[in-house]
Write an enzyme that holds these catalytic residues in place. Structure first.
Site, PDB file in Angstrom:
ATOM      1  N   HIS A 160      38.472  45.756  41.720  1.00 54.39           N
ATOM      2  CA  HIS A 160      37.564  44.665  41.448  1.00 54.39           C
ATOM      3  C   HIS A 160      37.122  44.275  40.232  1.00 54.39           C
ATOM      4  O   HIS A 160      36.606  43.461  39.984  1.00 54.39           O
ATOM      5  CB  HIS A 160      36.285  45.605  42.156  1.00 54.39           C
TER       6      HIS A 160
HETATM    7  C1  UD1 Z   1      29.587  45.927  38.254  1.00 53.78           C
HETATM    8  C2  UD1 Z   1      29.791  46.444  36.726  1.00 53.78           C
HETATM    9  C3  UD1 Z   1      31.136  47.120  36.921  1.00 53.78           C
HETATM   10  C4  UD1 Z   1      31.195  48.153  38.029  1.00 53.78           C
HETATM   11  C5  UD1 Z   1      31.125  47.538  39.365  1.00 53.78           C
HETATM   12  C6  UD1 Z   1      30.846  48.492  40.470  1.00 53.78           C
HETATM   13  C7  UD1 Z   1      28.972  45.084  35.058  1.00 53.78           C
HETATM   14  C8  UD1 Z   1      29.426  44.205  33.810  1.00 53.78           C
HETATM   15  N1  UD1 Z   1      29.853  45.249  36.073  1.00 53.78           N
HETATM   16  O1  UD1 Z   1      30.707  44.901  38.418  1.00 53.78           O
HETATM   17  O2  UD1 Z   1      31.084  47.810  35.663  1.00 53.78           O
HETATM   18  O3  UD1 Z   1      32.438  48.906  37.941  1.00 53.78           O
HETATM   19  O4  UD1 Z   1      29.540  46.915  39.142  1.00 53.78           O
HETATM   20  O5  UD1 Z   1      30.932  47.965  41.738  1.00 53.78           O
HETATM   21  O6  UD1 Z   1      27.784  45.384  35.239  1.00 53.78           O
HETATM   22  N2  UD1 Z   1      28.277  40.772  44.670  1.00 53.78           N
HETATM   23  C9  UD1 Z   1      27.762  40.866  46.158  1.00 53.78           C
HETATM   24  N3  UD1 Z   1      26.880  41.593  46.710  1.00 53.78           N
HETATM   25  C10 UD1 Z   1      26.327  42.566  45.838  1.00 53.78           C
HETATM   26  C11 UD1 Z   1      26.837  42.851  44.433  1.00 53.78           C
HETATM   27  C12 UD1 Z   1      27.654  41.950  43.951  1.00 53.78           C
HETATM   28  O7  UD1 Z   1      28.266  40.122  46.818  1.00 53.78           O
HETATM   29  O8  UD1 Z   1      25.553  43.667  46.242  1.00 53.78           O
HETATM   30  C13 UD1 Z   1      29.214  39.898  44.354  1.00 53.78           C
HETATM   31  C14 UD1 Z   1      28.612  38.789  43.630  1.00 53.78           C
HETATM   32  O9  UD1 Z   1      29.355  37.583  44.165  1.00 53.78           O
HETATM   33  C15 UD1 Z   1      28.725  38.919  42.219  1.00 53.78           C
HETATM   34  C16 UD1 Z   1      29.867  39.723  42.253  1.00 53.78           C
HETATM   35  O10 UD1 Z   1      29.991  40.590  43.615  1.00 53.78           O
HETATM   36  O11 UD1 Z   1      28.726  37.666  41.651  1.00 53.78           O
HETATM   37  C17 UD1 Z   1      30.136  40.689  40.845  1.00 53.78           C
HETATM   38  O12 UD1 Z   1      28.873  41.606  41.022  1.00 53.78           O
HETATM   39  P1  UD1 Z   1      28.390  42.194  39.647  1.00 53.78           P
HETATM   40  O13 UD1 Z   1      27.298  43.098  39.735  1.00 53.78           O
HETATM   41  O14 UD1 Z   1      28.082  41.091  38.652  1.00 53.78           O
HETATM   42  O15 UD1 Z   1      29.880  42.727  39.010  1.00 53.78           O
HETATM   43  P2  UD1 Z   1      30.617  43.669  39.701  1.00 53.78           P
HETATM   44  O16 UD1 Z   1      31.822  43.025  39.757  1.00 53.78           O
HETATM   45  O17 UD1 Z   1      30.348  44.369  40.803  1.00 53.78           O
END
Ligand code: UD1
Length: 381
Positions: free
Chosen positions: A221
């Site tokens: 991821h």
């Molecule tokens: C975040 C953390 C990362 C961790 C990971 C665990 C930061 C910078 N990154 O990354 O360190 O390893 O979580 O999973 O804090 N999204 C959904 N549903 C959700 C959450 C996210 O669809 O419930 C999608 C959204 O499109 C979002 C993308 O996933 O833009 C990324 O989510 P985000 O929390 O920004 O970063 P992660 O890649 O999950």
């Protein structure tokens, strides 16, 4: 090293109010054992759980509360997804309002996600003590948003709880005073130890049709692996090749799923006949499947540690790790994200059985107890 609470039962004294911050998937795992350890001191501690809402899908958030027996958060800031600056700023603004209402004596932040850093920064400006759980890990790669979050949070924290000796050395080399640093072990491993009966009984591998043949577990991821099309295509090529050797099981993070579609790789992945793709798994199913796998391919931080604790060979699809101890002592190896390197080492491990490691010191299921003992001994209320 653990400091006993010598105050005895409190008489006419208010309990210590501790505000605990979670936001993203790995945070829930790290805080659950600490919340359970607070519950042993109902007269001494008033523990409040706050969810920033950084992760919000049922499969990324709600299911973890049930699996980890984590109480529902008293507050959910509901920030959701956005760019780094917007998400961090939204958390800060909403968290500042809650701090003024809750007025805790201590805020506990865990891990290295945006929620961790955002809340630590607000506390520092509001003169509220911060404890950072999982302090001192460094990949020395500032291209990772998590590295920035770790550095800033550690600089601001008043109490730094570490998982390994190397983290203490990193903090000392950054000039952080030893009186603030406590090697306590790993609360993610506390969860793994305490929930073992539950995930061993879950039989998730059989539910996904994985019981009859050995398989490898895949999780990817990181933006550095999925955002760039040639890199993600190379990882898919590696999986395409490896699925001829071993059945593959790949729960997809929402970011990865959307990038596979965006980069035109979705159909190719779905055509792989020996690859099972699922939605993200909850904690119990994830550990249940992982514990019965013969190899893990990942870019997650926590999974590098969990595979070391479970004794399962782990190939990390990165060129560096902040969790060096899992390489020095555990079952982890770095293979980068190029298909040739991934396939070569994965094939060798599938033939030889891979690296045998040992469980690092203090990864014994008691880190949260040490943390709570220290907090009770050190934080005035
Ligand atoms: C975040 C953390 C990362 C961790 C990971 C665990 C930061 C910078 N990154 O990354 O360190 O390893 O979580 O999973 O804090 N999204 C959904 N549903 C959700 C959450 C996210 O669809 O419930 C999608 C959204 O499109 C979002 C993308 O996933 O833009 C990324 O989510 P985000 O929390 O920004 O970063 P992660 O890649 O999950």
């Amino acid at each position: 090293m653990a400091c006993r609470n010598l105050r005895g039962p409190l008489v006419n004294k208010k309990p210590l109010r501790i505000l605990n911050v979670v936001g993203a998937r790995p945070n829930f795992v790290k805080i659950a054992p600490i919340m359970a350890a607070y519950a042993k001191f109902p007269n001494d501690i008033d523990a409040v759980l706050l969810h920033t809402g950084q992760h919000y899908d049922d499969s990324m958030s709600r299911s973890f509360f049930a699996d980890l027996e984590l109480p529902q958060p008293r507050i959910n800031l509901g920030v959701g997804s956005a760019s780094h600056a917007r998400q961090t700023a939204a958390i800060m603004v909403k968290f500042e309002d809650q701090l003024a209402i809750i007025r805790p004596q201590l805020v506990v932040v865990v891990g290295d996600v945006n929620s961790t850093m955002a809340c630590a920064l607000v506390c520092a400006k509001e003169h509220i003590r911060v404890a950072h759980v999982e302090a001192g890990l460094r990949s020395f790669d500032r291209n990772m948003p998590e590295e920035i979050n770790r550095m800033v949070t550690d600089r601001l924290a008043d109490l730094l709880f570490t998982t390994c000796e190397e983290a203490n050395v990193n903090l000392a080399s950054e000039g952080i005073g030893s009186e603030k640093i406590f090697l306590v072990g790993n609360t993610m491993i506390d969860a793994l130890v305490s929930l073992r009966p539950k995930y061993e009984a879950a039989g998730a591998a059989a539910r996904f049709g994985l019981n009859s043949t050995p398989f490898a577990f895949v999780t990817i991821h990181r933006p550095s692996n999925v955002d760039d099309k040639p890199i993600l295509a190379g990882i898919c090529d590696a999986l395409q090749c490896l699925q001829h050797e071993r059945k593959l099981f790949w729960p997809l993070h929402p970011r990865t799923k959307s990038r596979l579609k965006q980069h035109g790789l979705w159909q190719a992945v779905n055509r792989m006949t020996n690859l099972i793709i699922t939605d993200p798994l909850g904690y119990i199913d994830s550990m249940s499947v992982m514990a019965s796998s013969s190899l893990v391919l990942t870019d997650s931080g926590g999974i590098q540690e969990e595979t070391t604790a479970l004794g399962i060979p782990c190939l990390t699809l990165r060129n560096n790790t902040e969790r060096n101890i899992t390489i020095l002592e555990g079952t982890n190896e770095l293979v980068g994200n190029k298909p040739e390197g991934i396939v070569r080492r994965a094939k060798e491990i599938l033939q030889s059985g891979g690296k045998r490691g040992r469980i690092p010191r203090l990864w014994d299921g008691k880190a949260a107890t040490r943390i709570v003992d220290l907090i009770l001994g050190l934080v005035p209320n």
